[in-house]
Design a protein around this motif. Structure first.
Motif, PDB file in Angstrom:
ATOM      1  N   SER A 161     100.733  71.289 -81.332  1.00  0.00           N
ATOM      2  CA  SER A 161     102.064  70.932 -80.817  1.00  0.00           C
ATOM      3  C   SER A 161     101.854  69.955 -79.657  1.00  0.00           C
ATOM      4  N   PHE A 162     102.954  69.359 -79.174  1.00  0.00           N
ATOM      5  CA  PHE A 162     102.795  68.210 -78.279  1.00  0.00           C
ATOM      6  C   PHE A 162     103.769  68.244 -77.112  1.00  0.00           C
ATOM      7  N   ASP A 163     103.366  67.636 -76.012  1.00  0.00           N
ATOM      8  CA  ASP A 163     104.320  67.319 -74.958  1.00  0.00           C
ATOM      9  C   ASP A 163     105.287  66.265 -75.503  1.00  0.00           C
ATOM     10  N   ARG A 164     106.482  66.205 -74.963  1.00  0.00           N
ATOM     11  CA  ARG A 164     107.542  65.381 -75.554  1.00  0.00           C
ATOM     12  C   ARG A 164     107.200  63.884 -75.610  1.00  0.00           C
ATOM     13  N   ASP A 165     106.353  63.431 -74.703  1.00  0.00           N
ATOM     14  CA  ASP A 165     106.021  61.994 -74.686  1.00  0.00           C
ATOM     15  C   ASP A 165     104.613  61.725 -75.224  1.00  0.00           C
ATOM     16  N   ALA A 166     104.033  62.677 -75.937  1.00  0.00           N
ATOM     17  CA  ALA A 166     102.629  62.549 -76.367  1.00  0.00           C
ATOM     18  C   ALA A 166     102.448  61.371 -77.340  1.00  0.00           C
ATOM     19  N   LEU A 171     100.327  55.783 -78.158  1.00  0.00           N
ATOM     20  CA  LEU A 171     100.520  54.452 -78.755  1.00  0.00           C
ATOM     21  C   LEU A 171     100.443  53.338 -77.709  1.00  0.00           C
ATOM     22  N   THR A 172     100.860  53.614 -76.493  1.00  0.00           N
ATOM     23  CA  THR A 172     100.956  52.570 -75.460  1.00  0.00           C
ATOM     24  C   THR A 172      99.654  51.805 -75.223  1.00  0.00           C
ATOM     25  N   PRO A 173      98.471  52.463 -75.182  1.00  0.00           N
ATOM     26  CA  PRO A 173      97.241  51.686 -74.934  1.00  0.00           C
ATOM     27  C   PRO A 173      97.001  50.555 -75.922  1.00  0.00           C
ATOM     28  N   PHE A 174      97.515  50.668 -77.166  1.00  0.00           N
ATOM     29  CA  PHE A 174      97.332  49.577 -78.128  1.00  0.00           C
ATOM     30  C   PHE A 174      97.988  48.290 -77.631  1.00  0.00           C
ATOM     31  N   TYR A 175      98.993  48.410 -76.757  1.00  0.00           N
ATOM     32  CA  TYR A 175      99.715  47.241 -76.250  1.00  0.00           C
ATOM     33  C   TYR A 175      99.151  46.747 -74.923  1.00  0.00           C
ATOM     34  N   THR A 176      98.094  47.401 -74.443  1.00  0.00           N
ATOM     35  CA  THR A 176      97.430  46.911 -73.230  1.00  0.00           C
ATOM     36  C   THR A 176      96.250  45.999 -73.562  1.00  0.00           C
ATOM     37  N   ASP A 177      95.696  46.135 -74.772  1.00  0.00           N
ATOM     38  CA  ASP A 177      94.517  45.359 -75.149  1.00  0.00           C
ATOM     39  C   ASP A 177      94.447  45.272 -76.682  1.00  0.00           C
ATOM     40  N   PRO A 178      94.486  44.053 -77.246  1.00  0.00           N
ATOM     41  CA  PRO A 178      94.449  43.936 -78.717  1.00  0.00           C
ATOM     42  C   PRO A 178      93.122  44.371 -79.327  1.00  0.00           C
ATOM     43  N   ASP A 179      92.086  44.545 -78.497  1.00  0.00           N
ATOM     44  CA  ASP A 179      90.784  44.966 -79.025  1.00  0.00           C
ATOM     45  C   ASP A 179      90.630  46.489 -79.104  1.00  0.00           C
ATOM     46  N   ALA A 182      91.274  52.413 -81.565  1.00  0.00           N
ATOM     47  CA  ALA A 182      91.699  53.810 -81.711  1.00  0.00           C
ATOM     48  C   ALA A 182      91.882  54.422 -80.330  1.00  0.00           C
ATOM     49  N   VAL A 183      92.773  55.409 -80.258  1.00  0.00           N
ATOM     50  CA  VAL A 183      93.062  56.091 -78.994  1.00  0.00           C
ATOM     51  C   VAL A 183      92.971  57.602 -79.234  1.00  0.00           C
ATOM     52  N   GLY A 184      92.220  58.278 -78.391  1.00  0.00           N
ATOM     53  CA  GLY A 184      92.113  59.726 -78.486  1.00  0.00           C
ATOM     54  C   GLY A 184      93.107  60.396 -77.564  1.00  0.00           C
ATOM     55  N   GLY A 261      83.253  46.486 -83.495  1.00  0.00           N
ATOM     56  CA  GLY A 261      83.424  45.769 -82.231  1.00  0.00           C
ATOM     57  C   GLY A 261      84.704  46.087 -81.491  1.00  0.00           C
ATOM     58  N   TYR A 262      85.419  47.126 -81.922  1.00  0.00           N
ATOM     59  CA  TYR A 262      86.677  47.473 -81.253  1.00  0.00           C
ATOM     60  C   TYR A 262      86.464  48.554 -80.200  1.00  0.00           C
ATOM     61  N   ARG A 263      87.319  48.532 -79.200  1.00  0.00           N
ATOM     62  CA  ARG A 263      87.251  49.522 -78.126  1.00  0.00           C
ATOM     63  C   ARG A 263      87.932  50.824 -78.552  1.00  0.00           C
ATOM     64  N   ILE A 264      87.373  51.927 -78.080  1.00  0.00           N
ATOM     65  CA  ILE A 264      87.962  53.245 -78.293  1.00  0.00           C
ATOM     66  C   ILE A 264      88.277  53.808 -76.909  1.00  0.00           C
ATOM     67  N   VAL A 265      89.510  54.228 -76.691  1.00  0.00           N
ATOM     68  CA  VAL A 265      89.875  54.728 -75.358  1.00  0.00           C
ATOM     69  C   VAL A 265      90.495  56.113 -75.459  1.00  0.00           C
ATOM     70  N   PHE A 266      90.424  56.815 -74.339  1.00  0.00           N
ATOM     71  CA  PHE A 266      90.997  58.162 -74.225  1.00  0.00           C
ATOM     72  C   PHE A 266      92.233  58.085 -73.342  1.00  0.00           C
ATOM     73  N   GLU A 267      93.322  58.740 -73.756  1.00  0.00           N
ATOM     74  CA  GLU A 267      94.540  58.744 -72.957  1.00  0.00           C
ATOM     75  C   GLU A 267      94.838  60.179 -72.505  1.00  0.00           C
ATOM     76  N   PRO A 268      94.432  60.558 -71.284  1.00  0.00           N
ATOM     77  CA  PRO A 268      94.604  61.947 -70.827  1.00  0.00           C
ATOM     78  C   PRO A 268      96.058  62.357 -70.660  1.00  0.00           C
ATOM     79  N   ARG A 269      96.972  61.367 -70.527  1.00  0.00           N
ATOM     80  CA  ARG A 269      98.393  61.707 -70.348  1.00  0.00           C
ATOM     81  C   ARG A 269      99.082  62.058 -71.653  1.00  0.00           C
ATOM     82  N   SER A 270      98.427  61.804 -72.771  1.00  0.00           N
ATOM     83  CA  SER A 270      98.988  62.143 -74.077  1.00  0.00           C
ATOM     84  C   SER A 270      98.463  63.525 -74.472  1.00  0.00           C
TER      85      SER A 270
END
Length: 435
Positions: A161-166, A171-179, A182-184, A261-270
């Motif tokens: 289950s998820f927090d309401r804005d999860a 999804l937001t990090p995809f719009y910070t960097d086109p490279d 994937a986002v965890g 060659g793509y970046r993988i980032v973690f989003e702790p707020r999600s």
């Protein structure tokens, strides 16, 4: 008991600091620098960077809602019918709503098909698919991927289950960097109160996922987008052919995207919440499965990461090296350290066990306090401090022994191909194709 504590304090108060360091060199030289001091510095840098980039993050978040892309949420499930309605309800409350929800039933023999077809008729599930014969998690996920129409794929476990804005936050990090490929998402424990062993896992998740993956992401060596909650660019999943047969398929696909060659980032707020095993037997089987994948994927399938050819990337090299060194190599070294310590100091072994619990307890206490200070539910999670005095037994002895047994069994017998987690026909194919 009183006599023991008098002996304990008399002994350690009269021991020189040099001898304490010699006795506990594994803790002071290997674990404190890596898991406490280094993590503290990096987490502070991570938070400062997030504060510095807050305006660009807000711009990316706005761009997400302006574009409002269709995303596909795919959920492989086997006998998860009781969890599906809660999952669907959690998704209907999300701040981001332009999604296609696909549930894939992987040969369930309970009422999962009935529940899902009813939800599909009510319009709460966009597409329900079913493998009449069980094909395994990768098979179910790839079936969902074939019918997915979204620009991004969000992969979930059915009992999450998820927090309401999860969804919005992942999804937001995809719009910070086109490279970014994937986002965890951040995975926390929902059923910590159900059993003592679940409480230990709740602390472990805060340390290894919330804090550990924040550090790995900042350093550019983040290596596992959790199957419980992760987001991917669909075009990249199509290019790599989806998920290969597991176990360990979430770490495998993360490495495949990193290799492109793509970046993988973690989003702790999600933030997502999941149930963890509540018995030692189930937890042990789960950790056998997770640990075997380290040998199967890092050392065998993706061994080319260590080869200095035209595809060599330092970030991938250090990502796998760090994973192997701090798990496989240091686990083996720990057994040498403990055996040598016992042989050389048999008369004070109980004093050292208690002192070790104290040292690790202090280290764990600092880590968890820091996570709670950053957490959206810090007041709730601070109660987990009650498990800290015994965490060294849980992760220092129990998990280390389970991991080491799994490494040796996989190394010597390739036991992951016999894991009942996959149907045998899938494991046979995986072994034939060296997946």
């Amino acid at each position: 008991m009183i006599e023991f504590w008098q002996w304990f304090f008399d002994f350690w108060l009269n021991v020189s600091p040099e001898r304490i360091v010699r006795l506990f060199w594994y803790f002071f030289l290997l674990e404190v620098p890596r898991y406490l001091l280094f993590d503290l510095v990096v987490v502070i840098l991570f938070m400062l960077k997030r504060l510095w980039n807050s305006s660009s993050y807000q711009a990316a978040n706005s761009q997400l809602f302006v574009e409002n892309p269709l995303i596909s949420i795919i959920v492989p499930a086997k006998n998860e019918g009781k969890h599906i309605p809660k999952l669907v309800e959690s998704l209907t409350e999300q701040t981001y709503q332009n999604y296609q929800l696909i549930i894939i039933d992987d040969g369930s023999d309970d009422n999962t098909p009935l529940i899902c077809r009813k939800l599909e008729q009510e319009g709460k599930i966009d597409l329900f698919l079913r493998n009449e014969e069980r094909g395994g998690k990768a098979s179910a996920a790839n079936l969902g991927l074939r019918f997915a129409k979204g620009k991004y794929i969000v992969h979930l476990d059915a009992d999450t289950s998820f927090d309401r804005d999860a969804i919005e936050k992942i999804l937001t990090p995809f719009y910070t960097d086109p490279d970014i490929g994937a986002v965890g998402g951040n995975v926390k424990v929902r059923n910590a109160k159900e059993a003592v062993i679940a409480g230990f896992q709740a602390v472990e998740y805060l340390q290894t996922i919330t804090m550990g993956r924040m550090v790995a992401s900042y350093l550019g060596i983040y290596k596992i987008v959790s199957g419980a909650f992760g987001a991917f660019r669909k075009d990249l999943l199509d290019r790599v052919g989806g998920w290969d047969i597991g176990p360990g398929l979430d770490g495998d696909i993360t490495v495949k995207i990193r290799k492109m060659g793509y970046r993988i980032v973690f989003e702790p707020r999600s933030v997502s919440l999941t149930n963890v095993p509540t018995s030692i037997k189930k937890l042990t089987n789960q950790r056998f499965r997770w640990s075997r994948s380290l040998i199967r994927f890092r050392l065998r399938k993706h061994a080319d990461i260590f080869v200095p050819d035209q595809n060599f990337q330092f970030s991938n090299f250090f990502s796998s090296l760090e994973n192997l060194f701090y798990n496989v190599v240091l686990d083996a070294l720990w057994f040498y350290y403990v055996i040598r310590l016992v042989v050389q100091n048999p008369d004070i072994i109980f004093l050292m066990i208690v002192m070790k619990m104290f040292l690790y307890g202090m280290s764990n206490f600092v880590q968890v306090i820091l996570v709670c200070l950053m957490s959206e539910r810090g007041r709730q999670e601070i109660k987990l401090l009650m498990y800290i005095p015994f965490m060294s037994i849980y992760d220092g002895y129990y998990l280390r022994i389970v991991r080491t047994v799994a490494y040796f069994r996989e190394w010597l017998t390739s036991s992951s191909y016999n894991d009942a987690w996959n149907p045998s026909k899938s494991s046979v194919q995986a072994k034939e194709h060296r997946l």
